[in-house]
Design a protein around this motif. Structure first.
Motif, PDB file in Angstrom:
ATOM      1  N   THR A 119       3.247   5.058   4.310  1.00 17.41           N
ATOM      2  CA  THR A 119       4.596   4.492   4.218  1.00 17.41           C
ATOM      3  C   THR A 119       4.572   2.973   4.161  1.00 17.41           C
ATOM      4  N   ASN A 120       5.749   2.428   3.924  1.00 13.63           N
ATOM      5  CA  ASN A 120       5.926   0.977   3.851  1.00 13.63           C
ATOM      6  C   ASN A 120       5.731   0.312   5.205  1.00 13.63           C
ATOM      7  N   GLY A 121       5.831   1.078   6.260  1.00 18.24           N
ATOM      8  CA  GLY A 121       5.677   0.521   7.607  1.00 18.24           C
ATOM      9  C   GLY A 121       4.271   0.623   8.141  1.00 18.24           C
ATOM     10  N   GLY A 122       3.285   0.978   7.297  1.00 20.80           N
ATOM     11  CA  GLY A 122       1.898   1.040   7.754  1.00 20.80           C
ATOM     12  C   GLY A 122       1.547   2.305   8.507  1.00 20.80           C
ATOM     13  N   THR A 123       2.325   3.378   8.298  1.00 22.62           N
ATOM     14  CA  THR A 123       2.047   4.652   8.964  1.00 22.62           C
ATOM     15  C   THR A 123       1.397   5.604   7.966  1.00 22.62           C
ATOM     16  N   VAL A 124       0.380   6.340   8.448  1.00 24.41           N
ATOM     17  CA  VAL A 124      -0.268   7.380   7.647  1.00 24.41           C
ATOM     18  C   VAL A 124      -0.074   8.714   8.359  1.00 24.41           C
TER      19      VAL A 124
ATOM     20  N   MET B  74      -2.113  -1.431  12.804  1.00 22.05           N
ATOM     21  CA  MET B  74      -1.630  -2.442  13.735  1.00 22.05           C
ATOM     22  C   MET B  74      -0.802  -3.513  13.030  1.00 22.05           C
ATOM     23  N   HIS B  75      -1.192  -3.893  11.806  1.00 18.67           N
ATOM     24  CA  HIS B  75      -0.481  -4.971  11.112  1.00 18.67           C
ATOM     25  C   HIS B  75       0.746  -4.458  10.370  1.00 18.67           C
ATOM     26  N   ARG B  76       0.937  -3.148  10.354  1.00 15.61           N
ATOM     27  CA  ARG B  76       2.129  -2.504   9.784  1.00 15.61           C
ATOM     28  C   ARG B  76       2.381  -2.875   8.315  1.00 15.61           C
ATOM     29  N   ALA B  77       1.341  -3.231   7.586  1.00 14.76           N
ATOM     30  CA  ALA B  77       1.511  -3.549   6.159  1.00 14.76           C
ATOM     31  C   ALA B  77       1.680  -2.253   5.376  1.00 14.76           C
ATOM     32  N   PRO B  78       2.424  -2.296   4.267  1.00 20.41           N
ATOM     33  CA  PRO B  78       2.627  -1.089   3.458  1.00 20.41           C
ATOM     34  C   PRO B  78       1.314  -0.469   3.003  1.00 20.41           C
ATOM     35  N   VAL B  79       1.234   0.865   3.087  1.00 23.20           N
ATOM     36  CA  VAL B  79       0.044   1.609   2.650  1.00 23.20           C
ATOM     37  C   VAL B  79       0.201   1.912   1.161  1.00 23.20           C
ATOM     38  N   VAL B  80      -0.730   1.404   0.338  1.00 24.99           N
ATOM     39  CA  VAL B  80      -0.616   1.584  -1.112  1.00 24.99           C
ATOM     40  C   VAL B  80      -1.646   2.559  -1.668  1.00 24.99           C
ATOM     41  N   GLY B  81      -2.626   2.974  -0.861  1.00 28.07           N
ATOM     42  CA  GLY B  81      -3.622   3.930  -1.346  1.00 28.07           C
ATOM     43  C   GLY B  81      -4.330   4.633  -0.215  1.00 28.07           C
TER      44      GLY B  81
ATOM     45  N   MET C 152     -19.949  18.806   1.557  1.00 31.32           N
ATOM     46  CA  MET C 152     -19.179  19.183   2.742  1.00 31.32           C
ATOM     47  C   MET C 152     -20.077  19.309   3.979  1.00 31.32           C
ATOM     48  N   GLN C 153     -21.342  18.833   3.865  1.00 29.99           N
ATOM     49  CA  GLN C 153     -22.262  18.916   5.003  1.00 29.99           C
ATOM     50  C   GLN C 153     -22.188  17.646   5.846  1.00 29.99           C
ATOM     51  N   GLY C 154     -22.271  16.490   5.159  1.00 34.99           N
ATOM     52  CA  GLY C 154     -22.192  15.234   5.892  1.00 34.99           C
ATOM     53  C   GLY C 154     -20.774  14.938   6.322  1.00 34.99           C
ATOM     54  N   SER C 155     -20.639  13.888   7.116  1.00 35.79           N
ATOM     55  CA  SER C 155     -19.308  13.540   7.622  1.00 35.79           C
ATOM     56  C   SER C 155     -18.497  12.841   6.534  1.00 35.79           C
ATOM     57  N   HIS C 156     -17.215  13.137   6.509  1.00 36.65           N
ATOM     58  CA  HIS C 156     -16.309  12.515   5.550  1.00 36.65           C
ATOM     59  C   HIS C 156     -15.737  11.227   6.125  1.00 36.65           C
ATOM     60  N   GLN C 157     -15.250  10.369   5.208  1.00 38.41           N
ATOM     61  CA  GLN C 157     -14.636   9.119   5.617  1.00 38.41           C
ATOM     62  C   GLN C 157     -13.272   8.990   4.940  1.00 38.41           C
ATOM     63  N   LEU C 158     -12.366   8.342   5.644  1.00 42.50           N
ATOM     64  CA  LEU C 158     -11.014   8.093   5.126  1.00 42.50           C
ATOM     65  C   LEU C 158     -10.863   6.610   4.836  1.00 42.50           C
ATOM     66  N   LEU C 159     -10.475   6.284   3.611  1.00 40.84           N
ATOM     67  CA  LEU C 159     -10.196   4.902   3.251  1.00 40.84           C
ATOM     68  C   LEU C 159      -8.689   4.727   3.131  1.00 40.84           C
ATOM     69  N   VAL C 160      -8.142   3.818   3.911  1.00 46.33           N
ATOM     70  CA  VAL C 160      -6.709   3.497   3.845  1.00 46.33           C
ATOM     71  C   VAL C 160      -6.576   2.080   3.306  1.00 46.33           C
ATOM     72  N   VAL C 161      -5.869   1.951   2.183  1.00 46.06           N
ATOM     73  CA  VAL C 161      -5.654   0.638   1.571  1.00 46.06           C
ATOM     74  C   VAL C 161      -4.209   0.232   1.828  1.00 46.06           C
ATOM     75  N   SER C 162      -4.046  -0.857   2.555  1.00 47.43           N
ATOM     76  CA  SER C 162      -2.712  -1.424   2.733  1.00 47.43           C
ATOM     77  C   SER C 162      -2.593  -2.643   1.829  1.00 47.43           C
ATOM     78  N   GLU C 163      -1.419  -3.251   1.818  1.00 54.63           N
ATOM     79  CA  GLU C 163      -1.254  -4.451   1.001  1.00 54.63           C
ATOM     80  C   GLU C 163      -2.162  -5.583   1.469  1.00 54.63           C
ATOM     81  N   GLU C 164      -2.614  -5.515   2.732  1.00 57.12           N
ATOM     82  CA  GLU C 164      -3.309  -6.664   3.305  1.00 57.12           C
ATOM     83  C   GLU C 164      -4.773  -6.415   3.624  1.00 57.12           C
ATOM     84  N   GLN C 165      -5.185  -5.137   3.733  1.00 64.31           N
ATOM     85  CA  GLN C 165      -6.581  -4.904   4.077  1.00 64.31           C
ATOM     86  C   GLN C 165      -7.035  -3.506   3.662  1.00 64.31           C
ATOM     87  N   PHE C 166      -8.363  -3.340   3.607  1.00 65.84           N
ATOM     88  CA  PHE C 166      -8.988  -2.042   3.350  1.00 65.84           C
ATOM     89  C   PHE C 166      -9.651  -1.616   4.662  1.00 65.84           C
TER      90      PHE C 166
END
Length: 959
Positions: free
Chosen positions: A738-743, A772-779, A806-820
């Protein structure tokens, strides 16, 4: 040596980066913005278009394109090809002349500016003395004749642009040969037209604006004939054999004049007002084309009755008893006729009428019955309805490609089957390595499918969503229907139609699955349509479902536009993509995000109020989630859906958005509490300005207040099969940012195929991450055990991708307007981050995963992030370590619309709008490069070339 290397400097990696990444702007797709001049060479079979920004573009056979840009950025007023040469001359509005040449370099032709020149008069003379109004390149290819406002005709040598002062044709010299009782000094002011005799290159026809026409002998430097018209002259045209010429006039008339060796003064054979006797508009240009059957083609621009049709932009074609006035929806810039250029031919035998209008190019087949239009292979009017969104799909399977083309061909049955008549030059670019589609959504509710594989952006198919809804316009209305006695015989042509029946129809999001053929489109009024491809026409009922995103929460009331009304009962659809289900979001705000998973048969959608999941196989709503914060009352006021949709209408500049918002405020203010509306809109303006950020501000990443407006705005949706609950079992999931930095993350239970229709899809919220910085999540992106992005739905099933690890651990990438930021799954603990705004002072606007292959070897490729910032820069960031690889300046930071319109491809290319009607294509990859590569050879010049040369002059002349 190691101690001399900069920290982090890896020579091997640097070499590899050079093999992977390279930035190039390759080609401009679409229709030139603000065209101002047109030229054509029958010798080269090339067309040239000039624009108000000083660009000049040449077009021939599909794939043959050249572009040049005048340094002055002034308007191109006229374009003239030099007879029998690969050269042309342009006249700009600053009175400068420019000589351009097509020269071969590196095995391909290039357009280069050779010389420039400005005609200067004697000291103290007024500007009108040398203001060029008419240009005639002589068939000798040695000189240009330049007619001016003062009536002087200067002779300029080519290619040096040296003025031959002893050959100047002055008004005084002309008046010496004309009886005084017929003429005075003012008769020789402003040269309107210059035409070379088609059989005798030593004679030129000079037309002055006040109606005087003179046949001038270049050898003896004297007038041999003069002709006195009673009306202001607009243009001249020689008949092929040189025995007569045609003049057209300001009062909407044209006259035919004989040229006799006996009489030095002639009267017109006939004077015709085709749409008289009422006062008519000027005929600004005319052609008289001879044919074998004896009936000429008379083709002219203008001439309509002023009172009733003064606002029409028309070109009329008369051939015997046939007469049609082609009616264009935008101003006609110029036109030319393609006819026989063989000097030995006795007749013109015209084959095509080519019209450059302000917003499109239209070609009319004059050989076929009814004079149908020819489908253009390039110069598409992308903005026939304003573009509101775009979506690129790479590497389309052949079967889907053929089905789309088949559906499009059924729509084009009214077009002519004539081959494209402008076919000069040879395309020597390699064939496209794959089939690519660019889908554009439009304000009128249509989606257009473009072949984006090569240099020519060609329309394959047009989809309309209008039939699903009840609108003011009847889709069966035919605007071209005329009664038998209709006069003038107007016929609307072209595709440019800037008016939308209802702005709520506008398409905002598109998602196409190339493997299953499912298509999802979402619009301005909260409508989400799911479609499938059908090769035949069909009539069926479109199922409806409603998604209440507010979930009956108290205290919220939508004050924006209403939803679109739908048609009851079966609806007939033509072959192609046909909707089978409609999901209507409530409130009917603009859809801001869309995702489709064709393997699970699910579609997710988001608005400013929340998001939902729909099972389009069972046609059942799975769940909705309201994302509104208690402070988000403003999201219900309506400005979001209205103004944001205008912002997303990519044809509009920032200033136009501000004007539209002011006018919409006035409308709202009329029906409500003025102070409340003013206060809400003031806050809204502040938020939108902050988001659009015309002047980027470097700042530290800092927490935003939860009270910031539009925190519930859903920016991105993503499906993934990953580990969400524990590390031992993976499951389908849906992620929303969301625009408020929530996933938000939801676990999905999708029944197996054998029980898919019997058991419902179930969803349960598993995670909620607050940045924490509540920047919009774009990806949002999930990486598998090999740190590779998860494949698209059905990609593995079609053997086009490896199965995810699907054997190794997965990772989540969250891209906000201000950081990856990279998190581990399923614990969602922070692992790695890149603070873009803190380091670079910019914000992310677009992000996608792109595959980059090495230009040196086919064995190596890697996935990286392509990122577009609000500064217009493109950055490539490595996965999974988030290291900046390279940065390229791409779009001007002031070009907000261009940045908003940018779309990346899967293989490191991209498109963005440089005007409402043009996409700029660029490449970030050394391996994937689509650019024009063509060659223009000099055709053989025939021995008797005077007719040929004259035809070139007449066809290229800008009225």
């Amino acid at each position: 040596m190691r101690r001399f290397l900069r920290p982090g400097h890896d020579p091997v990696r640097e070499r590899l980066k050079r093999d992977l990444f390279q930035f190039n702007k390759t080609v401009e797709h679409g229709f030139p913005h603000q065209p101002s001049a047109l030229g054509y060479s029958p010798f080269l079979r090339l067309m040239a278009i000039g624009t108000r920004s000083g660009a000049i573009k040449l077009y021939g056979a599909p794939g043959v394109e050249f572009m040049g840009l005048h340094e002055e950025n002034n308007t191109v007023m006229q374009i003239h090809f030099i007879p029998d040469q690969c050269q042309l001359v342009t006249l700009l509005d600053d009175n400068s002349l420019h000589l351009w040449s097509l020269k071969q370099h590196g095995g391909a032709s290039e357009l280069r500016e050779e010389h420039r020149f400005t005609l200067k008069g004697p000291p103290g003379s007024p500007p009108s003395a040398t203001q060029v109004t008419a240009v005639l390149p002589h068939s000798s290819r040695e000189v240009l004749y330049l007619g001016t406002e003062s009536g002087n005709i200067f002779v300029v040598e080519l290619p040096s642009f040296r003025v031959l002062e002893d050959r100047t044709i002055t008004p005084e010299a002309v008046l010496q040969r004309i009886p005084e009782d017929n003429c005075n000094r003012r008769s020789c002011e402003l040269v309107e037209a210059l035409r070379e005799h088609p059989k005798n290159p030593d004679q030129i026809l000079i037309g002055y604006s006040r109606g005087l026409i003179v046949l001038w002998d270049l050898q003896n430097n004297k007038a041999t004939h003069h002709f006195l018209g009673s009306q202001q002259l607009e243009n001249l045209y020689w008949q092929r054999d040189g025995s007569k010429f045609i003049s057209c006039h300001y009062d909407g008339s044209y006259s035919q004049w004989p040229v006799s060796s006996d009489n030095r003064q002639s009267e017109p054979l006939e004077n015709t007002v085709p749409y008289g006797p009422f006062p008519c508009k000027a005929i600004s240009k005319i052609y008289w084309q001879t044919t074998k059957n004896g009936l000429p083609y008379i083709i002219f621009q203008g001439g309509m009755p002023r009172a009733s049709y003064g606002d029409r932009h028309s070109i009329s074609v008369i051939h015997g008893s046939q007469q049609t006035a082609f009616d264009f929806t935008s101003r006609v810039i110029d036109f030319f006729i393609i006819f026989s250029s063989d000097p030995a031919a006795e007749f013109d035998d015209p084959s095509a009428l080519v019209v450059l209008a302000e917003e499109e190019l239209v070609v009319i087949d004059l050989k076929s019955a009814g004079w149908p239009a020819v489908h253009p292979p390039y110069l598409a009017s992308l903005h026939c309805s304003a573009i509101t969104c775009s979506h690129h799909v790479s590497n389309i399977p052949l079967k889907l490609w053929e089905r789309i083309i088949s559906a499009g061909s059924k729509q084009n049955i009214h077009y002519s089957s004539m081959p494209w008549p402008i076919d000069g030059g040879t395309n020597i670019a390699p064939d496209p390595p794959q089939r690519d589609l660019l889908l554009t959504g439009h304000e009128d509710g249509t989606v257009r499918f473009w072949d984006a594989s090569g240099v020519c952006l060609h329309l394959l198919y047009k989809l309309s969503t209008v039939r699903v809804f009840l609108t003011d316009a009847d889709p069966n209305d035919n605007m071209n229907t005329l009664g038998e006695e209709e006069w003038p015989p107007l016929r609307k042509v072209g595709t440019f139609d800037p008016y939308s029946d209802d702005p709520r129809l506008g398409i905002q999001k598109i998602y196409l699955c190339k493997y299953s053929g499912y298509l999802a489109v979402a619009g301005t009024a909260g409508q989400v349509l799911v479609m499938e491809l059908n090769d035949e026409d069909a009539e069926h009922v479109v199922d409806h479902a409603e998604a209440d995103l507010l979930q009956d929460q108290e205290g919220y009331r939508w004050k924006g536009h209403e939803k679109l009304k739908t048609r009851d009962g079966p609806v007939r659809f033509e072959a192609g993509f046909q909707p089978f289900v409609l999901v209507q979001c409530q409130p009917p705000a603009v859809v801001t995000s869309l995702a489709l998973h064709s393997e699970w048969k699910l579609v997710a959608f988001g608005t400013s109020h929340g998001f939902g999941l729909f099972d389009h196989q069972q046609k059942r709503l799975v769940f909705v989630k309201c994302t509104l914060h208690p402070s988000d009352q403003l999201a219900l006021e309506g400005p979001l859906s209205r103004v944001k949709s205008l912002k997303k209408s990519l044809r509009q500049s920032f200033r136009r958005i501000r004007r539209s918002r002011v006018s919409s405020r006035k409308r709202r203010g009329a029906g409500g509490n003025a102070s409340e509306v003013q206060e809400a809109n003031a806050k809204f303006d502040q938020d939108v300005l902050q988001e659009m950020e015309l002047a980027p501000v470097q700042r530290k990443i800092e927490a935003r207040s939860a009270e910031d407006s539009f925190t519930g705005f859903v920016r991105t949706l993503y499906f993934a099969d990953t580990f969400l609950r524990d590390s031992s079992r993976h499951c389908p999931s849906l992620w929303a940012g969301t625009n408020g930095g929530t996933v938000y993350a939801f676990c999905l239970r999708v029944p197996p195929a054998e029980r898919r229709m019997d058991e419902p899809v179930r969803a349960e919220q598993a995670k909620e991450i607050q940045l924490m910085h509540r920047a919009p999540v774009v990806g949002i992106l999930v990486l598998d055990g090999r740190s590779t992005p998860l494949p698209e739905p059905l990609e593995v099933a079609h053997d086009l991708s490896k199965s995810p690890d699907m054997q190794g651990s997965h990772q989540l990438l969250v891209v906000s307007e201000e950081q990856f930021k990279v998190f581990t799954l399923p614990k969602v603990s922070s692992k790695l981050k890149l603070k873009l705004t803190a380091l670079e002072g910019c914000r992310v606007r677009k992000v996608t995963v792109a595959n980059f292959g090495s230009c040196k070897t086919d064995d190596y490729s890697e996935n990286d992030l392509a990122v577009l910032t609000n500064l217009g820069d493109i950055q490539i960031i490595s996965l999974p370590f988030l290291k900046l690889q390279i940065r390229y300046p791409c779009i001007r930071k002031e070009d907000v619309s261009g940045i908003a319109s940018c779309v990346f491809t899967k293989y490191g290319q991209g498109f963005y709008l440089i005007s409402p009607s043009e996409f700029e294509r660029f490449s970030l990859s050394t391996k994937w490069l689509v650019e024009p590569r063509c060659i223009v050879d000099m055709p053989e010049v025939t021995s008797n070339n005077h007719v040929h040369k004259s035809d070139t002059e007449n066809a290229a002349r800008k009225s």
